[in-house]
Motif scaffolding. Structure first.
Motif, short mmCIF file in Angstrom:
data_model
loop_
_atom_site.label_atom_id
_atom_site.label_comp_id
_atom_site.label_asym_id
_atom_site.label_seq_id
_atom_site.Cartn_x
_atom_site.Cartn_y
_atom_site.Cartn_z
N ASN A 12 -54.72 12.10 10.24
CA ASN A 12 -54.57 10.83 10.94
C ASN A 12 -53.34 10.06 10.46
OD1 ASN A 12 -56.85 11.27 12.51
ND2 ASN A 12 -58.22 10.27 11.07
N LYS B 129 -50.29 11.72 11.95
CA LYS B 129 -50.12 11.40 13.38
C LYS B 129 -49.41 10.06 13.54
CE LYS B 129 -54.06 13.89 15.38
NZ LYS B 129 -55.39 13.74 16.03
N VAL B 130 -49.78 9.09 12.71
CA VAL B 130 -49.13 7.78 12.77
C VAL B 130 -47.65 7.90 12.44
CG1 VAL B 130 -49.02 5.49 11.71
CG2 VAL B 130 -51.24 6.51 12.24
N GLN B 131 -47.34 8.66 11.37
CA GLN B 131 -45.94 8.81 10.97
C GLN B 131 -45.14 9.58 12.02
OE1 GLN B 131 -46.95 10.01 6.65
NE2 GLN B 131 -45.01 8.93 6.48
N LEU B 132 -45.77 10.57 12.62
CA LEU B 132 -45.10 11.37 13.65
C LEU B 132 -44.81 10.49 14.87
CD1 LEU B 132 -44.13 14.26 14.02
CD2 LEU B 132 -46.34 14.83 15.04
N ALA B 133 -45.76 9.64 15.23
CA ALA B 133 -45.57 8.73 16.36
C ALA B 133 -44.45 7.73 16.09
CB ALA B 133 -46.87 8.00 16.66
N GLN B 134 -44.23 7.43 14.82
CA GLN B 134 -43.15 6.51 14.43
C GLN B 134 -41.81 7.23 14.26
OE1 GLN B 134 -44.86 4.85 10.85
NE2 GLN B 134 -46.02 3.29 11.96
N GLY B 135 -41.80 8.53 14.51
CA GLY B 135 -40.57 9.29 14.41
C GLY B 135 -40.26 9.81 13.02
N VAL C 5 -50.56 19.69 15.57
CA VAL C 5 -49.79 18.55 15.06
C VAL C 5 -48.76 19.04 14.04
CG1 VAL C 5 -49.91 16.29 13.96
CG2 VAL C 5 -51.78 17.05 15.43
N ASP D 161 -45.92 20.53 15.84
CA ASP D 161 -45.13 19.45 16.46
C ASP D 161 -44.13 18.88 15.46
OD1 ASP D 161 -44.23 17.55 18.22
OD2 ASP D 161 -46.17 16.61 18.55
N TYR E 192 -51.41 19.79 25.28
CA TYR E 192 -50.58 19.55 24.09
C TYR E 192 -49.94 20.85 23.64
CZ TYR E 192 -49.47 17.64 19.41
OH TYR E 192 -48.84 17.22 18.26
#
Length: 279
Positions: A115, A118-124, A148, A151, A177
């Protein structure tokens, strides 16, 4: 929300609301109780793992909260989930006992890491997500984690390891996905197929014993993140002659393994192959 906080009448609703999303451990204690102080030390250490919110209730100051939860003795610990107490204990307990109780209600460590990633990935921040995903994958090699992880690897152009992960995804987990990641992988592979590499491949195919050209090809493949291809071509030579081209083939092979680092799936595979030749 902080992972450790003092619960008061002013923030109690915020904490109860937070329990709808994550587990909250409410610890009722008193400065007058030595057992309370000892338990608080243990709970603070466990809370440092970041798996739950520790809300400490100082009953010398917040007796109304203690009365509301009908606390009969101190220390008392309650596990709050989805707005209501679901478990707990009174008195002093060892860390092992507390963790065993909490494990029944908390997400696994790999889920927490996933989790956060995922947050860090969404932030680039794919680089920051990778250590978390590596940790999650070591504990749980499921499609949920692998997708993930792949990704993030594609985001940092680690094509080969991403391909290894995607190739292992079963048919039942090949969702939208997965399909989007396969498309990203295909584009990355096309981008890595440079004119220089195509030319060197042709020359090596025409003259397999030209080890100087093989070295140039392996270096170009490594630069293009096509490490598995580079290692395989070098390994085929080492299988017949470990000291080929005055040992330069083996040296480059080892340099690529070192560059990929420990824990890299492709590197581990070829490291084992080399050990087989050596021993």
């Amino acid at each position: 929300m902080d992972s450790v906080l003092d619960l008061t009448k002013e923030n109690i609703q915020q904490v109860v609301d937070a329990s709808m999303q994550q587990v909250v451990v409410m610890a009722f204690w008193s400065q007058q109780s030595p057992e309370s102080l000892q338990l608080m030390q243990t709970l603070n250490q466990i809370a440092a793992q970041g798996r739950f919110v520790l809300a400490k209730v100082n009953c010398d100051q917040e007796m109304e909260i203690a009365n509301y939860f009908q606390i009969q003795s101190l220390p008392t610990t309650l596990v709050l989930k989805e707005g209501k107490p679901v478990d707990g204990f009174a008195g002093l307990q060892e860390a092992v006992q507390i963790e065993a109780l909490l494990d029944q209600h908390l997400p696994k460590a790999w889920q927490v890491a996933l989790n956060q990633a995922k947050v860090q990935l969404a932030q680039g921040d794919a680089e920051g997500a990778l250590p978390l995903l590596k940790q999650a994958y070591q504990e749980c090699q499921t499609a949920e984690v692998s997708l993930v992880y792949a990704d993030a690897l594609l985001a940092v152009a680690d094509i080969n390891q991403a391909k290894v992960l995607l190739d292992a995804i079963g048919l039942a987990d090949q969702d939208a996905y997965y399909q989007s990641l396969k498309a990203k992988l295909s584009l990355a592979l096309d981008a890595a197929d440079t004119p220089e590499i195509r030319g060197l491949l042709e020359e090596v195919e025409q003259n397999p014993s030209d080890y100087a050209k093989l070295l140039s090809l392996a270096k170009a493949l490594h630069s293009a993140k096509r490490d598995e291809e580079a290692l395989e071509r070098l390994y085929l030579v080492l299988k017949t002659d470990l000291q080929a081209h005055q040992g330069e083939i083996k040296q480059l092979f080892m340099e690529i393994l070192t560059a990929l680092g420990q824990g890299h799936a492709v590197a581990n595979q070829y490291r084992r192959k080399l050990y087989t030749l050596l021993y």
